[in-house]
Design a protein around this motif. Structure first.
Motif, short mmCIF file in Angstrom:
data_model
loop_
_atom_site.label_atom_id
_atom_site.label_comp_id
_atom_site.label_asym_id
_atom_site.label_seq_id
_atom_site.Cartn_x
_atom_site.Cartn_y
_atom_site.Cartn_z
N VAL A 23 41.48 13.85 25.32
CA VAL A 23 42.93 14.21 24.87
C VAL A 23 43.84 13.83 25.92
N ASP A 24 44.57 12.70 25.58
CA ASP A 24 45.53 12.02 26.68
C ASP A 24 46.64 11.24 25.61
N TYR A 84 32.64 20.24 19.54
CA TYR A 84 32.85 19.74 20.99
C TYR A 84 32.22 20.44 21.91
N GLU A 85 31.38 19.80 22.82
CA GLU A 85 30.95 20.79 24.11
C GLU A 85 31.83 20.37 25.18
N LEU A 86 32.53 19.30 25.21
CA LEU A 86 33.16 18.93 26.30
C LEU A 86 34.59 18.26 26.06
N LEU A 87 35.46 18.80 26.83
CA LEU A 87 36.67 18.15 26.43
C LEU A 87 37.28 17.65 27.55
N PHE A 88 37.91 16.56 27.62
CA PHE A 88 38.51 15.81 28.78
C PHE A 88 40.02 15.94 28.38
N LEU A 89 40.80 16.61 29.36
CA LEU A 89 42.20 17.01 28.80
C LEU A 89 43.13 16.42 29.87
N ASP A 90 44.19 15.49 29.54
CA ASP A 90 45.17 15.15 30.31
C ASP A 90 46.10 16.62 30.57
#
Length: 188
Positions: free
Chosen positions: A5-6, A47-53
């Motif tokens: 998420v970015d 979702y097991e992993l979120l990449f968050l800006d």
């Protein structure tokens, strides 16, 4: 599944390419540029992993994580940002990692290894409870207890009554010969 998420398409695609270069499966990586839509996707997805800006318009990555956690998300989050100033807040939000942009390949690889290491330990440990004859439902409840959830929260998540959850808790202790859930988790 993993969700990036970015608000920057370029940053999303760069991180997606780096994840693939680290050995992640392309079809297991999704991208969202709007935090509100990301919240909906997390609620509906697995979702097991979120990449968050961190800094995004209308909703920060920190706010997004709080929101999805309030909705029951129990997976991990890695914050990606150009700013050092949010690192303490990320720790308070129990982020798995905090990566500064531009994300370096080795740092991403190390963060993924920490994620997989935690996941392996988490899954392996709970499988040990099956040796005591615990049911799949009891294992689900034990996982949530381990995450610090109350019987009422567990009941809401699993569509059970609080009384049923409490009964499962007592039965888990009886089956394992433990006197408390703390003692139960020592078996893991």
């Amino acid at each position: 599944m993993k969700l990036i998420v970015d608000d920057s398409n370029e940053a999303c695609e760069r991180l997606r390419s780096m994840l693939i270069a680290c050995g992640e499966t392309e079809k297991e990586i999704e991208v969202e540029t709007l935090p509100r839509k990301a919240r909906e996707r997390v609620a509906a997805g697995d979702y097991e992993l979120l990449f968050l800006d961190v800094e995004m318009p209308r909703m920060t990555g920190m706010e997004l994580l709080k929101s999805v956690r309030a909705d029951g998300y129990t997976g991990h989050a890695i914050f990606t940002t150009s700013h050092h100033k949010y690192s303490i807040q990320a720790l308070r939000e129990e982020a798995l990692d905090y990566l500064l942009k531009p994300v370096m390949h080795q740092e991403l690889k190390d963060a993924l290894e920490r994620f997989y290491s935690k996941r392996r330990a988490y899954e392996k440990n709970f499988e040990a409870l099956m040796e005591y004859g615990l049911t799949k439902r009891q294992i689900e409840i034990a996982r949530r207890i381990f995450q610090g959830k109350t019987s009422a929260q567990i009941a809401d998540e699993l569509f059970l009554s609080k009384h049923t959850v409490d009964t499962h808790r007592r039965n888990m202790l009886k089956a394992t010969g433990c006197k408390s859930t703390t003692e139960l988790f020592r078996l893991l």
